[in-house]
Design an enzyme around this catalytic site. Structure first.
Site, PDB file in Angstrom:
ATOM      1  N   PHE A   1       0.835  -1.204   0.000  1.00 15.45           N
ATOM      2  CA  PHE A   1       0.000   0.000   0.000  1.00 15.45           C
ATOM      3  C   PHE A   1       0.875   1.261   0.000  1.00 15.45           C
ATOM      4  O   PHE A   1       1.793   1.355  -0.812  1.00 15.45           O
ATOM      5  CB  PHE A   1      -1.000  -0.045   1.166  1.00 15.45           C
ATOM      6  CG  PHE A   1      -2.109  -1.063   0.964  1.00 15.45           C
ATOM      7  CD1 PHE A   1      -2.890  -1.051  -0.177  1.00 15.45           C
ATOM      8  CD2 PHE A   1      -2.369  -2.043   1.918  1.00 15.45           C
ATOM      9  CE1 PHE A   1      -3.908  -1.975  -0.382  1.00 15.45           C
ATOM     10  CE2 PHE A   1      -3.385  -2.995   1.728  1.00 15.45           C
ATOM     11  CZ  PHE A   1      -4.153  -2.952   0.580  1.00 15.45           C
ATOM     12  N   SER A   2       0.633   2.194   0.908  1.00 12.07           N
ATOM     13  CA  SER A   2       1.306   3.498   0.797  1.00 12.07           C
ATOM     14  C   SER A   2       2.781   3.495   1.167  1.00 12.07           C
ATOM     15  O   SER A   2       3.442   4.529   1.041  1.00 12.07           O
ATOM     16  CB  SER A   2       0.568   4.526   1.653  1.00 12.07           C
ATOM     17  OG  SER A   2      -0.720   4.729   1.130  1.00 12.07           O
ATOM     18  N   VAL A   3       3.294   2.349   1.595  1.00  7.46           N
ATOM     19  CA  VAL A   3       4.754   2.247   1.710  1.00  7.46           C
ATOM     20  C   VAL A   3       5.373   2.534   0.337  1.00  7.46           C
ATOM     21  O   VAL A   3       6.479   3.058   0.238  1.00  7.46           O
ATOM     22  CB  VAL A   3       5.163   0.864   2.258  1.00  7.46           C
ATOM     23  CG1 VAL A   3       6.657   0.622   2.142  1.00  7.46           C
ATOM     24  CG2 VAL A   3       4.712   0.717   3.711  1.00  7.46           C
TER      25      VAL A   3
END
Lengths: 440, 440
Positions: free
Chosen positions: A153-155
């Protein structure tokens, strides 16, 4: 309200969003919702009631998502990030037996919790801890293995932000320029007038609702444009992330406060492609995958135009994510080569505007933090900073303790405010343990 | 009709199928339809008239397919075949300069053609020739590179057939058993009464129309069930390859003649999964990808149930395809290890029923050939055999010449009867050259 009460209230509010469905979903704990035990997608073919599908949305519902997050690739068209044929960097192992029993006090409670208990409380899928470049702790749960490519995801954003910071340090990208200097297609959008720096640090005033539980929120419409969320049969919206971005309006002033909006990350991907003439996928491959002794080719969700989902489309193995974190901790150096300029690392670790961050108000679990180059910076006495993705994905880098933690999770709640209370103090306690400090 | 006239007529008939559209598409030759020159999918985002999409079917139209075949992965959800961390097997190089000028007479003509001219006539994307395990010739054209994972189409079947032949030699699969002994779900389908051997050799009498140019043919409906072809918005057919197979009816007697029907290959994938309890993807990974010194993880198109498209879903790099061919040529041995039992290789190379093959009548370019274990066997004086996929994908193994050819192509016509005339005699001529024989 005292701090703990605020955090508890925020966690409850997040858990309650999406109302009854979400709160019912919360009833299964980590052991009860173990995806291996529930038998998702077992059998050839799996029975109908054990199938997890993209089209019907079950791939993103709890408890099915506990299976999906480790098997994300089979829901989406992807492109590879090739590791090439360089040898794998095998981390030396020096596993410690004192970590599971390590205790800490959760942010939202008074009772101590052990590290091992926290793994369950967090719905952890996999976690690895490096100390001075050696693996001191590594666990895989449920259906997640060392080979699994879990959705980060937003990693993903922090990889893109590190690219942008690197290009800035190398003089190939000018953060003082306007977004529209690089991407004229955004002239009539809410990005008009914003600088590249504001996009990098998420202080733009674009109108973009990031509420994951609202099916009509901009974040869902953005994902839908990029085929990263199911479309209805009668869908006639924009096709592609880069077709959606120009439709975004404006809500506030640019540069005034931090507001977490995924569209900034996809705009940043567009900007750095235009600045260099090299697609983001190739840049990630050239700078990171071909150089860090990765174990596997990684994968990126792509839209119908072949544009990667810079805001959240990376699938990667746990140890390969840890290799990226370890390169960051080593000041951008890997095997004697400066993969990321030292100036880019220091621009990330010094952090962004704390005042702009505090104005946001939505992060009671992150007091005194800031956001810089798509990284979350704690400003604690260890100088820790994080890459963070919904449902508990994280890289936590503690420079003073020479520690890197990579974690995948499948928490029923998207927002990390529900996950931080049993994570961040655990990471801080482990940092103190590894740095040989007394507990405070 | 003399043989050449039959072949020419068959090639024209295939080219004319799909009527006017297809014949118009044929007007661009290989140089004119070069996908790099036509600029497909260039730009961020690509201009609308340069986009190649799955949803609108343009991904499978000529000349766009010349781009698509090398970029297949971004149209479909896939699963990886991990190569693991074993060292890459680098082929020694001994490139020859006498191959481009080698001449041969095409099956459908009288004028000689050079090897190099044939590459254009065939719309070749990439080709590599191994002689005694060394690369003697290697070329990449258009948008295809050594790193590209080109769709192999029905070459996939030969990997599955080699698995099945291996399991047979190892006593884990009994070809004399009925299909329904392994897969009771097929009891009410056209597969009822067929043996596993008949599925392996494609002599079942199932009703399955394999006409690629007919949008309502079973092959398209089968692909659509597996998400491997676009569905209309109102699609309510079977979901998944294994949901489609039980709907197939019966047309003729089992065992009487060879009829090329992709559904047999997907049934075979199902059978060997049931026989072993190990999914096809894992078997391909364990037996081939982890053992042959592959350069890359490969990819498999999967349906919504995670079942790979055994009939045609493999994406692989050219040299990795050649590694598989070279292992076959070496009698199933690789690096001193017996990867495929010798008995399985000899069961493939001895071929299938020539009479059953000849009865088919649709293969004027393959006189005296047979089909065995999902391989095409020439029975020529070199004992050559092939894996073949639509639009020109091929592995050609010439045991006597110690030669393996791997080729990717993007010919405007699907059927190899249009491609064989300038390929098979070229391969035979090269086999004679490498075996130091006089031309005949």
């Amino acid at each position: 309200m005292p701090k703990k009460a605020i955090i508890a209230a925020a966690a409850i509010a997040v858990a309650a969003s999406g109302a009854q469905a979400q709160s019912e979903r919360k009833q299964l704990d980590a052991a009860e919702s173990d995806p291996a035990k529930l038998g998702w997608m077992q059998g050839t073919p799996p029975p109908a009631d054990k199938q997890v599908k993209f089209e019907d949305g079950s791939y993103f519902r709890f408890p099915q998502l506990r299976w999906s997050f480790s098997n994300w690739r089979q829901f989406f068209p992807t492109l590879p990030l090739h590791r090439g044929d360089a040898p794998v960097h095998a981390f030396p192992r020096a596993e410690r037996d004192d970590i599971d029993a390590l205790t800490f006090t959760p942010l939202s409670g008074d009772k101590p919790m052990s590290w091992k208990e926290a793994l369950g409380a967090n719905y952890t899928d996999a976690i690895v801890v490096l100390h001075k470049g050696k693996i001191v702790y590594e666990r895989y749960m449920g259906v997640t293995t060392a080979a699994s490519q879990h959705i980060a995801f937003s990693v993903t954003k922090s990889y893109i932000g590190t690219l942008a910071a690197s290009l800035t340090a190398e003089g190939k990208l000018d953060p003082a320029k306007l977004v529209t200097d690089y991407v004229p297609e955004l002239a009539d959008s809410g990005f008009a007038g914003a600088t590249v720096r504001q996009v990098m640090d998420m202080t733009t005033g674009i109108a973009f609702d990031e509420t994951y539980t609202n099916a009509d929120a901009d974040i869902i419409r953005h994902a839908r444009a990029g085929r990263a969320a199911p479309r209805r049969a009668d869908y006639n919206g924009p096709d592609g992330f880069l077709a959606f971005l120009p439709t975004i309006g404006k809500q506030g002033e640019h540069g005034e406060r931090f507001t977490y909006r995924t569209a900034n990350s996809d705009a940043l991907g567009w900007i750095i492609t235009r600045a260099t003439g090299i697609p983001v996928r190739e840049q990630l491959e050239q700078r990171f995958w071909s150089k860090l002794g990765m174990e596997q080719d990684a994968a990126l969700v792509v839209d119908a135009q072949g544009t990667p989902f810079a805001g959240g489309g990376l699938m990667v193995s746990l140890r390969d994510m840890a290799r990226f974190g370890e390169m960051m901790r080593q000041g951008g150096k890997w095997n004697g080569q400066q993969v990321v300029p030292a100036a880019a690392i220091s621009d990330i670790t010094k952090g962004g505007g704390k005042a702009e961050f505090a104005k946001n108000g939505a992060y009671p679990t992150l007091p005194g933090w800031s956001y810089r180059n798509q990284w979350w910076v704690s400003h604690n006495d260890h100088g820790a900073y994080m890459a963070r993705g919904i449902h508990g994905q994280a890289i936590y880098i503690d420079p003073k303790a020479e520690m890197v933690i990579a974690r995948f999770a499948s928490h029923p709640v998207a927002g990390n405010v529900a996950i931080d209370p049993t994570s961040i103090p655990a990471y801080e306690a482990l940092g103190r343990l590894l740095a040989d400090e007394k507990r405070n």
